[in-house]
Motif scaffolding. Structure first.
Motif, PDB file in Angstrom:
ATOM      1  N   UNK A   1       0.897  -1.255  -0.011  1.00 18.79           N
ATOM      2  CA  UNK A   1      -0.063  -0.029  -0.145  1.00 18.79           C
ATOM      3  C   UNK A   1       0.507   1.445   0.336  1.00 18.79           C
ATOM      4  N   UNK A   2       1.791   1.554  -0.560  1.00 19.19           N
ATOM      5  CA  UNK A   2       2.598   2.287  -0.494  1.00 19.19           C
ATOM      6  C   UNK A   2       3.866   2.493   0.760  1.00 19.19           C
ATOM      7  N   UNK A   3       3.736   1.912   1.195  1.00 25.33           N
ATOM      8  CA  UNK A   3       4.529   2.288   2.759  1.00 25.33           C
ATOM      9  C   UNK A   3       6.003   0.650   2.735  1.00 25.33           C
ATOM     10  N   UNK A   4       6.324   0.568   3.796  1.00 26.19           N
ATOM     11  CA  UNK A   4       7.364  -0.650   3.793  1.00 26.19           C
ATOM     12  C   UNK A   4       6.918  -1.047   5.261  1.00 26.19           C
TER      13      UNK A   4
ATOM     14  N   UNK B   1       1.367 -16.486  14.256  1.00 26.53           N
ATOM     15  CA  UNK B   1       0.826 -14.959  13.351  1.00 26.53           C
ATOM     16  C   UNK B   1       1.942 -14.790  12.811  1.00 26.53           C
ATOM     17  N   UNK B   2       2.755 -14.798  12.684  1.00 21.76           N
ATOM     18  CA  UNK B   2       3.602 -14.463  11.082  1.00 21.76           C
ATOM     19  C   UNK B   2       3.139 -14.892   9.535  1.00 21.76           C
ATOM     20  N   UNK B   3       2.835 -16.784  10.263  1.00 19.97           N
ATOM     21  CA  UNK B   3       2.458 -17.486   8.608  1.00 19.97           C
ATOM     22  C   UNK B   3       0.778 -16.392   8.808  1.00 19.97           C
ATOM     23  N   UNK B   4      -0.065 -16.485   9.484  1.00 21.24           N
ATOM     24  CA  UNK B   4      -1.533 -15.551   8.893  1.00 21.24           C
ATOM     25  C   UNK B   4      -0.625 -14.212   7.850  1.00 21.24           C
ATOM     26  N   UNK B   5       0.590 -13.852   8.563  1.00 23.49           N
ATOM     27  CA  UNK B   5       0.883 -12.748   7.590  1.00 23.49           C
ATOM     28  C   UNK B   5       1.725 -12.738   6.092  1.00 23.49           C
ATOM     29  N   UNK B   6       2.224 -13.952   6.249  1.00 22.21           N
ATOM     30  CA  UNK B   6       2.372 -14.505   4.213  1.00 22.21           C
ATOM     31  C   UNK B   6       0.904 -15.039   4.087  1.00 22.21           C
ATOM     32  N   UNK B   7       0.042 -15.484   4.591  1.00 24.61           N
ATOM     33  CA  UNK B   7      -1.133 -15.579   3.863  1.00 24.61           C
ATOM     34  C   UNK B   7      -1.709 -14.821   3.985  1.00 24.61           C
ATOM     35  N   UNK B   8      -1.940 -13.783   4.553  1.00 23.15           N
ATOM     36  CA  UNK B   8      -2.040 -12.278   3.958  1.00 23.15           C
ATOM     37  C   UNK B   8      -1.535 -11.337   2.754  1.00 23.15           C
ATOM     38  N   UNK B   9      -0.090 -11.579   2.896  1.00 19.10           N
ATOM     39  CA  UNK B   9       0.353 -10.826   1.744  1.00 19.10           C
ATOM     40  C   UNK B   9       1.893 -10.904   0.815  1.00 19.10           C
ATOM     41  N   UNK B  10       2.020 -12.483   1.462  1.00 20.72           N
ATOM     42  CA  UNK B  10       3.001 -12.708   0.811  1.00 20.72           C
ATOM     43  C   UNK B  10       2.449 -13.369  -0.725  1.00 20.72           C
ATOM     44  N   UNK B  11       3.678 -12.730  -1.557  1.00 22.10           N
ATOM     45  CA  UNK B  11       3.591 -13.121  -3.127  1.00 22.10           C
ATOM     46  C   UNK B  11       2.406 -11.704  -3.938  1.00 22.10           C
ATOM     47  N   UNK B  12       2.825 -11.151  -3.359  1.00 19.61           N
ATOM     48  CA  UNK B  12       1.763  -9.555  -4.058  1.00 19.61           C
ATOM     49  C   UNK B  12       2.611  -8.902  -4.910  1.00 19.61           C
ATOM     50  N   UNK B  13       2.711  -7.745  -5.657  1.00 18.25           N
ATOM     51  CA  UNK B  13       3.018  -7.502  -6.034  1.00 18.25           C
ATOM     52  C   UNK B  13       3.646  -5.752  -5.309  1.00 18.25           C
ATOM     53  N   UNK B  14       4.113  -5.902  -5.727  1.00 21.84           N
ATOM     54  CA  UNK B  14       5.040  -4.387  -4.372  1.00 21.84           C
ATOM     55  C   UNK B  14       4.175  -3.152  -4.630  1.00 21.84           C
ATOM     56  N   UNK B  15       4.079  -2.376  -3.817  1.00 19.56           N
ATOM     57  CA  UNK B  15       2.996  -0.956  -4.373  1.00 19.56           C
ATOM     58  C   UNK B  15       3.496  -0.146  -3.763  1.00 19.56           C
ATOM     59  N   UNK B  16       4.399   0.746  -5.028  1.00 18.98           N
ATOM     60  CA  UNK B  16       5.096   1.546  -4.745  1.00 18.98           C
ATOM     61  C   UNK B  16       4.192   3.265  -5.558  1.00 18.98           C
TER      62      UNK B  16
ATOM     63  N   UNK C   1      -5.401 -14.706 -13.876  1.00 17.71           N
ATOM     64  CA  UNK C   1      -5.757 -13.646 -14.411  1.00 17.71           C
ATOM     65  C   UNK C   1      -5.029 -12.610 -13.718  1.00 17.71           C
ATOM     66  N   UNK C   2      -4.540 -11.101 -14.481  1.00 17.23           N
ATOM     67  CA  UNK C   2      -3.327 -10.658 -14.147  1.00 17.23           C
ATOM     68  C   UNK C   2      -3.601  -9.325 -12.498  1.00 17.23           C
ATOM     69  N   UNK C   3      -3.299  -9.616 -12.155  1.00 19.96           N
ATOM     70  CA  UNK C   3      -3.007  -8.524 -10.735  1.00 19.96           C
ATOM     71  C   UNK C   3      -2.108  -7.435 -11.155  1.00 19.96           C
ATOM     72  N   UNK C   4      -2.728  -6.063 -10.532  1.00 16.43           N
ATOM     73  CA  UNK C   4      -2.537  -4.495 -10.574  1.00 16.43           C
ATOM     74  C   UNK C   4      -0.764  -4.734 -10.536  1.00 16.43           C
ATOM     75  N   UNK C   5       0.371  -4.636 -10.858  1.00 12.47           N
ATOM     76  CA  UNK C   5       1.901  -4.680 -10.986  1.00 12.47           C
ATOM     77  C   UNK C   5       2.161  -4.023  -9.996  1.00 12.47           C
ATOM     78  N   UNK C   6       1.028  -2.924 -10.316  1.00 13.85           N
ATOM     79  CA  UNK C   6       1.676  -0.835  -9.180  1.00 13.85           C
ATOM     80  C   UNK C   6       0.038  -0.249  -9.064  1.00 13.85           C
ATOM     81  N   UNK C   7       0.047   0.344  -8.957  1.00 13.03           N
ATOM     82  CA  UNK C   7      -1.231   1.321  -8.116  1.00 13.03           C
ATOM     83  C   UNK C   7      -1.797   2.298  -9.433  1.00 13.03           C
ATOM     84  N   UNK C   8      -2.963   1.578  -9.833  1.00 15.48           N
ATOM     85  CA  UNK C   8      -3.499   2.336 -10.864  1.00 15.48           C
ATOM     86  C   UNK C   8      -4.078   3.618 -10.733  1.00 15.48           C
TER      87      UNK C   8
END
Length: 345
Positions: free
Chosen positions: A32-35, A45-60, A255-262
């Motif tokens: 979401x634009x942040x680190x 708990x960290x496995x849940x973080x990975x389930x939520x955010x692992x493998x997502x395109x970074x959003x800058x 399908x395709x995930x947006x690789x960057x903000x739209x």
């Protein structure tokens, strides 16, 4: 899951508040634009973080990216016996804190000014991974990103093409998730199903494209066998409303995930009303009604900094109402034609 371990001593008499731990793991994500740095002594708990955010395109975003820190703490507290779902989250605020509280052992505390958050969960809460991830961990992430980056938080879906996006607005049950899914299956880029954060000056929209939620009765409208199988094999979650849905992981390659903000080029109010003819599917919203409709559709966002600038830009851009066709593909075709028209402007 890539994690870094840090070891410190822990003495209960010297640390009555549990401020230090004997084994500290950290996971880093660009979201979401942040680190974001997630810290915990709990692998679960960290496995849940990975389930939520692992493998997502970074959003800058074209603004300085702050460093956010979220501590995840697992405690031995217990939920009430024989509960079907955890207690609903109660929102509280004060002294610069934003809180979401289920009970004494399950809550989130966000400190926007310090760019930090604390998520506390009981061991029994691990039996409700959807609620823990969605209502506590993701709560912390979205609040920190919204407040720390000055973004406008929308309850909306967003799809697009070649870096340009369209907001899908409308009440729950109007069909935003179904339209977003079929947009993904028919070639559009998918940014988010139900939460979009917008930088009001640039109209760049960011989101988390991790899951899409599909009702069982919507499966009959999915013609692609591979996509049908992908959703049928997904876990079933139960919303607070009692509605059950498949939670299909978007990162599995359909399908395709947006690789960057739209960059937003339009807004569409999705309606549950049906249209008899294709030309009646998509109709312009009168200019003098757009501001009021946006405000009514987004009451929380309308009270946040940046809303006025966002609203003014969206009014100038224009908005549309999209009624249901005989098949969701007809609605996707209408969106494609809208994007063609906006590309030519």
């Amino acid at each position: 899951m890539a994690a870094t371990a840090h070891y410190v001593t822990h003495d209960v008499s010297a640390d009555p508040f549990g401020e230090r731990s004997s084994r500290h793991l950290s996971v880093h994500k660009q979201l979401l634009g942040g680190r974001f740095r997630f810290e915990s002594t709990s692998d679960e708990l960290l496995d849940l973080v990975e389930a939520a955010y692992g493998g997502l395109p970074p959003q800058h975003l074209p603004i300085a990216a702050p460093d956010f820190r979220i501590e995840l703490r697992l405690v031995p507290g217990r939920l009430l016996p024989n509960v079907i779902e955890p207690p609903p989250v109660q929102m509280q605020s004060g002294a610069g804190l934003l809180c979401g509280v289920m009970d004494a052992s399950n809550y989130v505390v966000v400190m926007p000014a310090q760019q930090r958050a604390l998520v506390v969960a009981s061991e029994d809460m691990l039996g409700f991974p959807y609620h823990l991830r969605y209502e506590l961990i993701e709560f912390a992430v979205f609040i920190l990103a919204t407040r720390g980056l000055g973004l406008v938080p929308l309850h909306s879906a967003c799809v697009g093409r070649e870096g340009r996006g369209v907001l899908l607005l409308g009440a729950s049950g109007a069909g935003k998730s179904t339209l977003g899914l079929h947009s993904l299956l028919h070639g559009l880029e998918f940014l988010s199903e139900d939460a979009v954060l917008v930088h009001s000056e640039t109209l760049l929209a960011t989101g988390v494209a991790n899951y899409v939620h599909v009702k069982a009765d919507a499966l009959r409208l999915i013609d692609d066998e591979a996509a049908h199988s992908w959703i049928c094999q997904a876990p079933v979650i139960c919303r607070r409303s009692g509605v059950q849905k498949f939670e299909a992981d978007l990162r599995l390659g359909h399908g395709r995930l947006a690789a960057a903000p739209l960059k937003l080029v339009g807004a569409v109010f999705v309606s549950a009303e049906s249209a008899e003819h294709f030309e009646e599917l998509l109709t312009p919203v009168p200019k003098d009604e757009i501001a009021a409709r946006l405000h009514a559709d987004q009451p929380y966002a309308a009270g946040q900094p940046g809303w006025l600038s966002f609203q003014q830009k969206m009014v100038r851009m224009g908005a549309y109402e999209l009624r249901r066709g005989a098949h969701p593909k007809a609605s996707v075709d209408a969106l494609q034609r809208l994007l063609d028209r906006l590309d030519s402007l």
